[in-house]
Design an enzyme around this catalytic site. Structure first.
Site, PDB file in Angstrom:
ATOM      1  N   HIS A  90      68.677   0.675 -33.964  1.00  0.00           N
ATOM      2  CA  HIS A  90      67.673   1.309 -33.100  1.00  0.00           C
ATOM      3  C   HIS A  90      66.311   0.707 -33.424  1.00  0.00           C
ATOM      4  O   HIS A  90      66.009   0.426 -34.581  1.00  0.00           O
ATOM      5  CB  HIS A  90      67.674   2.813 -33.406  1.00  0.00           C
ATOM      6  CG  HIS A  90      66.864   3.635 -32.472  1.00  0.00           C
ATOM      7  ND1 HIS A  90      65.496   3.785 -32.584  1.00  0.00           N
ATOM      8  CD2 HIS A  90      67.230   4.374 -31.401  1.00  0.00           C
ATOM      9  CE1 HIS A  90      65.071   4.590 -31.623  1.00  0.00           C
ATOM     10  NE2 HIS A  90      66.095   4.958 -30.887  1.00  0.00           N
ATOM     11  N   HIS A 117      64.901  11.364 -24.879  1.00  0.00           N
ATOM     12  CA  HIS A 117      64.075  12.580 -24.925  1.00  0.00           C
ATOM     13  C   HIS A 117      63.746  13.087 -23.525  1.00  0.00           C
ATOM     14  O   HIS A 117      63.326  12.320 -22.670  1.00  0.00           O
ATOM     15  CB  HIS A 117      62.748  12.288 -25.622  1.00  0.00           C
ATOM     16  CG  HIS A 117      62.913  11.698 -26.968  1.00  0.00           C
ATOM     17  ND1 HIS A 117      61.875  11.191 -27.680  1.00  0.00           N
ATOM     18  CD2 HIS A 117      64.017  11.535 -27.751  1.00  0.00           C
ATOM     19  CE1 HIS A 117      62.301  10.739 -28.843  1.00  0.00           C
ATOM     20  NE2 HIS A 117      63.608  10.926 -28.907  1.00  0.00           N
TER      21      HIS A 117
HETATM   22  C1  DNO Z   1      64.927  10.121 -31.983  1.00  0.00           C
HETATM   23  C2  DNO Z   1      66.037   9.172 -32.120  1.00  0.00           C
HETATM   24  C3  DNO Z   1      66.077   8.521 -33.482  1.00  0.00           C
HETATM   25  C4  DNO Z   1      67.345   7.688 -33.613  1.00  0.00           C
HETATM   26  C5  DNO Z   1      67.444   6.955 -34.916  1.00  0.00           C
HETATM   27  C6  DNO Z   1      68.660   6.076 -34.927  1.00  0.00           C
HETATM   28  O1  DNO Z   1      64.928  10.920 -31.116  1.00  0.00           O
HETATM   29  O2  DNO Z   1      66.047   8.231 -31.106  1.00  0.00           O
HETATM   30  O3  DNO Z   1      66.041   9.508 -34.471  1.00  0.00           O
HETATM   31  O4  DNO Z   1      68.440   8.550 -33.518  1.00  0.00           O
HETATM   32  O5  DNO Z   1      66.334   6.194 -35.142  1.00  0.00           O
HETATM   33  O6  DNO Z   1      69.082   5.882 -36.226  1.00  0.00           O
END
Ligand code: DNO
Length: 355
Positions: free
Chosen positions: A207, A318
């Site tokens: 990510h 989100h």
């Molecule tokens: C937040 C997410 C991150 C994601 C991590 C992956 O909403 O997109 O916490 O899960 O960075 O490891």
């Protein structure tokens, strides 16, 4: 493309598997074992139970987000080999249960960062927002209290309390770790786990940094076309791939996301798709998924995903808090369901007009 939703498990999430199944076109969930700590080996029993729970609800377990990486691996401490061994064992246990997608990040100390988890927009919806000026005024050691204060009582992903009590200590441990060292440590980790990933067909999907620049003086190395390409080239196998996160990359307007999606064809195993509104450099609010509500062109983004023939899951990312829903900030049901439906609509239109 498989449309999925992130799910935080029956113990932690206000959203149920039944609700997720009722989102049109949503075939699976992306989840994790929330009660494990970075560095722990995931037991086969726990993985099986999670998979069964999801499947009994008529959904597929489409991938894990995340198997988190122990800080000793990111820092490059001598103890890292032990934690890498544990990670490999977890991958084997996942692989044996047929799970072939693991999302992770390599951000030191903090995962995603925001200055406000409930900024009110003109229509009364609330969104996550980021303002570098506000972040610069925050003592990193107090960051956890700041995040917890407005999280509606939910534990935020990446902001687990047991990790946050060590913030000061962690900052000291990262003192000697610059970008080059962090990159080397990531490559060391990937090279060690790749044989297992290849054996079980597991796609590791890193990510991007959120936001897409260093925060609190900590190094960050996965946030531009160039540094991502460098990482893919350093370990040039398909299993070393990406979770392409439009919101994280999109926090920096210099990132041309459709261009990046096309450039990373074959290495994008998972997509997080969301929109945001830029106000100024280092200042943005999250938005609904619709192109016209933010600064990103979601049609062009989905078109690029379509053109590269993405086979793995996409998920709306989100959402806003709307319709008085009380949920984990960013992860309520309503706006993510709207997002999934909108993204499915774009996909259908792109698919039909491409034939
Ligand atoms: C937040 C997410 C991150 C994601 C991590 C992956 O909403 O997109 O916490 O899960 O960075 O490891």
């Amino acid at each position: 493309m498989k449309m999925t939703l992130r799910w935080f498990g029956s113990k932690h999430d206000s959203v149920t598997l039944k609700q997720i199944r009722q989102i049109p076109g949503c075939v699976g969930v992306i989840t994790t074992l929330y009660d494990t700590k970075p560095g722990e080996i995931w037991s086969t029993e726990a993985i099986k139970a999670l998979k069964e729970e999801v499947e009994e609800a008529g959904l597929e377990l489409s991938g894990i987000e995340s198997v988190n990486i122990h800080d000793d691996i990111k820092i490059g401490l001598p103890t890292r080999d032990k934690y890498i061994e544990n990670y490999i064992q977890t991958l084997e246990n996942l692989g044996r249960e047929g799970i072939d997608l693991v999302c992770y990040n390599f951000m030191p100390v903090f995962d995603w960062t925001r200055s406000d988890l409930a900024k009110v927009r003109p229509d009364g919806a609330t969104v996550l927002s980021y303002d570098q000026e506000l972040i610069d005024q925050i003592d990193p050691a107090k960051m956890f209290d700041q995040m917890e204060f407005s999280s509606n009582g939910f534990a935020l992903p990446g902001w687990e309390p047991e990790r946050m009590v060590r913030v000061k200590e962690l900052f000291e441990m990262y003192e000697e770790v610059n970008e080059e060292k962090l990159f080397d440590n990531l490559v060391y980790f990937l090279k060690a786990i790749m044989p297992t990933c290849e054996r079980y067909g597991i796609k590791m999907a890193i990510h991007q940094d959120d936001p897409a620049w260093p925060v609190f003086g900590l190094p960050r190395i996965v946030n531009t076309k160039e540094n991502i390409q460098r990482l893919l080239d350093a370990v040039p196998v398909m299993n070393n791939g990406l979770t392409l996160c439009t919101g994280s990359l999109g926090s920096n307007p210099n990132n041309d996301i459709p261009d990046m999606i096309r450039a990373f064809k074959g290495r994008i195993h998972f997509g997080h798709v969301r929109n945001l509104i830029h106000h100024a450099p280092g200042k943005f609010d999250e938005a609904s998924h619709l192109s016209s509500d933010g600064s990103l062109d979601m049609y062009e983004i989905m078109k690029a995903f379509y053109e590269i023939g993405i086979e793995g899951p996409l998920r709306p990312d989100h959402g806003r808090a709307i319709w008085d829903e009380v949920a984990m900030p960013g992860y309520g049901l309503y706006d993510r369901a709207l997002g999934a439906t909108y993204l499915n609509g774009l996909w259908e239109a792109i698919e039909k007009s491409s034939k």
